[in-house]
Design an enzyme around this catalytic site. Structure first.
Site, PDB file in Angstrom:
ATOM      1  N   ARG A 171      37.191  46.544  35.279  1.00  0.00           N
ATOM      2  CA  ARG A 171      36.802  46.571  33.872  1.00  0.00           C
ATOM      3  C   ARG A 171      35.306  46.734  33.784  1.00  0.00           C
ATOM      4  O   ARG A 171      34.566  45.899  34.300  1.00  0.00           O
ATOM      5  CB  ARG A 171      37.197  45.232  33.226  1.00  0.00           C
ATOM      6  CG  ARG A 171      38.331  45.365  32.309  1.00  0.00           C
ATOM      7  CD  ARG A 171      38.710  44.147  31.542  1.00  0.00           C
ATOM      8  NE  ARG A 171      37.878  42.987  31.492  1.00  0.00           N
ATOM      9  CZ  ARG A 171      38.066  41.993  30.608  1.00  0.00           C
ATOM     10  NH1 ARG A 171      39.036  42.073  29.721  1.00  0.00           N
ATOM     11  NH2 ARG A 171      37.316  40.939  30.616  1.00  0.00           N
ATOM     12  N   THR A 187      31.726  48.098  28.433  1.00  0.00           N
ATOM     13  CA  THR A 187      32.724  48.625  27.496  1.00  0.00           C
ATOM     14  C   THR A 187      34.039  47.852  27.529  1.00  0.00           C
ATOM     15  O   THR A 187      34.847  47.976  26.616  1.00  0.00           O
ATOM     16  CB  THR A 187      33.051  50.091  27.845  1.00  0.00           C
ATOM     17  OG1 THR A 187      33.685  50.107  29.140  1.00  0.00           O
ATOM     18  CG2 THR A 187      31.809  50.968  27.871  1.00  0.00           C
ATOM     19  N   ASP A 245      37.892  34.298  35.950  1.00  0.00           N
ATOM     20  CA  ASP A 245      38.037  35.619  36.567  1.00  0.00           C
ATOM     21  C   ASP A 245      38.953  35.503  37.786  1.00  0.00           C
ATOM     22  O   ASP A 245      38.578  34.899  38.803  1.00  0.00           O
ATOM     23  CB  ASP A 245      36.656  36.148  36.984  1.00  0.00           C
ATOM     24  CG  ASP A 245      36.737  37.586  37.456  1.00  0.00           C
ATOM     25  OD1 ASP A 245      37.500  37.868  38.407  1.00  0.00           O
ATOM     26  OD2 ASP A 245      36.054  38.439  36.876  1.00  0.00           O
ATOM     27  N   ASP A 289      37.605  36.920  41.220  1.00  0.00           N
ATOM     28  CA  ASP A 289      36.560  36.069  41.803  1.00  0.00           C
ATOM     29  C   ASP A 289      37.142  34.777  42.368  1.00  0.00           C
ATOM     30  O   ASP A 289      36.720  34.302  43.423  1.00  0.00           O
ATOM     31  CB  ASP A 289      35.497  35.744  40.741  1.00  0.00           C
ATOM     32  CG  ASP A 289      34.527  36.897  40.532  1.00  0.00           C
ATOM     33  OD1 ASP A 289      34.442  37.775  41.406  1.00  0.00           O
ATOM     34  OD2 ASP A 289      33.859  36.914  39.485  1.00  0.00           O
TER      35      ASP A 289
HETATM   36  C1  PRP Z   1      40.732  41.846  35.845  1.00  0.00           C
HETATM   37  C2  PRP Z   1      42.220  41.606  36.013  1.00  0.00           C
HETATM   38  C3  PRP Z   1      42.830  42.823  35.388  1.00  0.00           C
HETATM   39  C4  PRP Z   1      41.885  43.092  34.259  1.00  0.00           C
HETATM   40  C5  PRP Z   1      42.496  42.604  32.988  1.00  0.00           C
HETATM   41  O1  PRP Z   1      40.276  42.731  36.793  1.00  0.00           O
HETATM   42  O2  PRP Z   1      42.603  41.405  37.344  1.00  0.00           O
HETATM   43  O3  PRP Z   1      42.917  43.935  36.260  1.00  0.00           O
HETATM   44  O4  PRP Z   1      40.663  42.391  34.536  1.00  0.00           O
HETATM   45  O5  PRP Z   1      41.719  42.950  31.901  1.00  0.00           O
HETATM   46  P1  PRP Z   1      42.218  43.991  30.790  1.00  0.00           P
HETATM   47  O6  PRP Z   1      43.620  43.636  30.461  1.00  0.00           O
HETATM   48  O7  PRP Z   1      41.263  43.736  29.664  1.00  0.00           O
HETATM   49  O8  PRP Z   1      42.079  45.376  31.357  1.00  0.00           O
HETATM   50  P2  PRP Z   1      38.701  43.046  36.967  1.00  0.00           P
HETATM   51  O9  PRP Z   1      38.314  44.220  36.156  1.00  0.00           O
HETATM   52  O10 PRP Z   1      37.917  41.785  36.752  1.00  0.00           O
HETATM   53  O11 PRP Z   1      38.609  43.524  38.470  1.00  0.00           O
HETATM   54  P3  PRP Z   1      38.862  42.731  39.836  1.00  0.00           P
HETATM   55  O12 PRP Z   1      40.339  42.473  39.947  1.00  0.00           O
HETATM   56  O13 PRP Z   1      38.379  43.683  40.839  1.00  0.00           O
HETATM   57  O14 PRP Z   1      38.063  41.443  39.796  1.00  0.00           O
HETATM   58  N1  URA Z   2      40.175  39.371  33.824  1.00  0.00           N
HETATM   59  C1  URA Z   2      40.242  38.123  34.350  1.00  0.00           C
HETATM   60  O1  URA Z   2      40.237  37.955  35.581  1.00  0.00           O
HETATM   61  N2  URA Z   2      40.312  37.081  33.492  1.00  0.00           N
HETATM   62  C2  URA Z   2      40.318  37.226  32.166  1.00  0.00           C
HETATM   63  O2  URA Z   2      40.397  36.226  31.436  1.00  0.00           O
HETATM   64  C3  URA Z   2      40.238  38.533  31.642  1.00  0.00           C
HETATM   65  C4  URA Z   2      40.184  39.586  32.496  1.00  0.00           C
END
Ligand code: PRP
Ligand code: URA
Length: 210
Positions: free
Chosen positions: A105, A109, A201, A204
């Site tokens: 994400r 944006t 997150d 993380d």
């Molecule tokens: C997080 C999560 C989803 C996304 C959800 O990933 O694991 O993939 O955000 O958000 P959305 O429904 O608003 O798209 P992130 O972008 O943090 O990446 P990561 O898994 O690499 O930490």
């Molecule tokens: N991605 C995450 O990991 N947590 C949230 O709450 C939203 C997006």
């Protein structure tokens, strides 16, 4: 309206999700819990697998018995956080193949940005379950499922541990043909598009990067 959305109602899943939410839960425990919850949810998501009858010899008699009828499954974690769900699921379905979709994400944006995609070569013969612990705005799941659809699998389901109502509605509208399995449906998204109360997150916390 989505084909069907299932909100999990099992005490074990509820208990483990509560532990997952706790900010004091360590990286090791968090990782183990994500894996265990994914395994329990996979039990629900595979409830409709077709069976066939075979004849077996028990030590006592010949018996007609039911086994899974060889339907092929692929799991597709959305990188990174979806990876945390794979091990638990493979405990239940060890012969499944694994595809990967890489999305993050954009912090400005909040829209998903694709950086990786690799599917099993025979994906067209497989039932696919897309995995991500978090469904927030729904953007990542919607794009990942769109990408998987372009490979023409037999069917697609989506499994997440925590969903926001906004993301669930968006996903149901974008992909009404996809069954959705949700561990817990939370309250809302905050100004940073994080799920409230959520768990923070997920990526993380699984990988210990914060
Ligand atoms: C997080 C999560 C989803 C996304 C959800 O990933 O694991 O993939 O955000 O958000 P959305 O429904 O608003 O798209 P992130 O972008 O943090 O990446 P990561 O898994 O690499 O930490
Ligand atoms: N991605 C995450 O990991 N947590 C949230 O709450 C939203 C997006």
């Amino acid at each position: 309206m989505a084909k069907k959305t299932f909100i999990m109602d099992h005490p074990l899943i509820k208990h483990k999700i509560s532990l997952l939410r706790d900010k004091h839960t360590s990286t090791k425990e968090f990782r183990e819990l994500v894996s265990e919850i994914a395994m329990l949810m996979c039990y629900e998501a595979t409830r409709d697998l077709p069976l066939k009858e075979v004849e077996i010899e028990t030590p006592v008699a010949t018996a007609k018995a039911q086994i899974i009828s060889g339907r092929k499954i692929a799991f597709v974690p959305i990188l990174r956080a979806g990876l945390g769900m794979v091990e638990g699921i493979l405990n239940l379905v060890p012969s499944a193949k694994i595809g990967h979709v890489g999305l993050y994400r954009d912090p400005e944006t909040m829209k998903p940005v694709e950086y990786y995609c690799k599917m099993p070569t025979d994906i067209g013969e497989r039932d696919v379950v897309v995995l991500d612990p978090m469904l927030a705005t729904g953007g990542s799941a919607i794009d990942a499922i769109g990408l998987v659809k372009s490979y023409n699998p037999r069917s697609i389901k989506f499994m997440c541990i925590i969903a926001a109502p906004e993301g669930l509605a968006a996903l149901e509208e974008a992909h009404p043909d996809v069954e959705i399995y949700v561990g817990a449906l939370d309250d809302h998204l905050n100004d940073h598009k994080y799920i409230v109360p959520g768990l923070g997150d997920a990526g993380d916390r699984i990988f210990g990067t914060k």
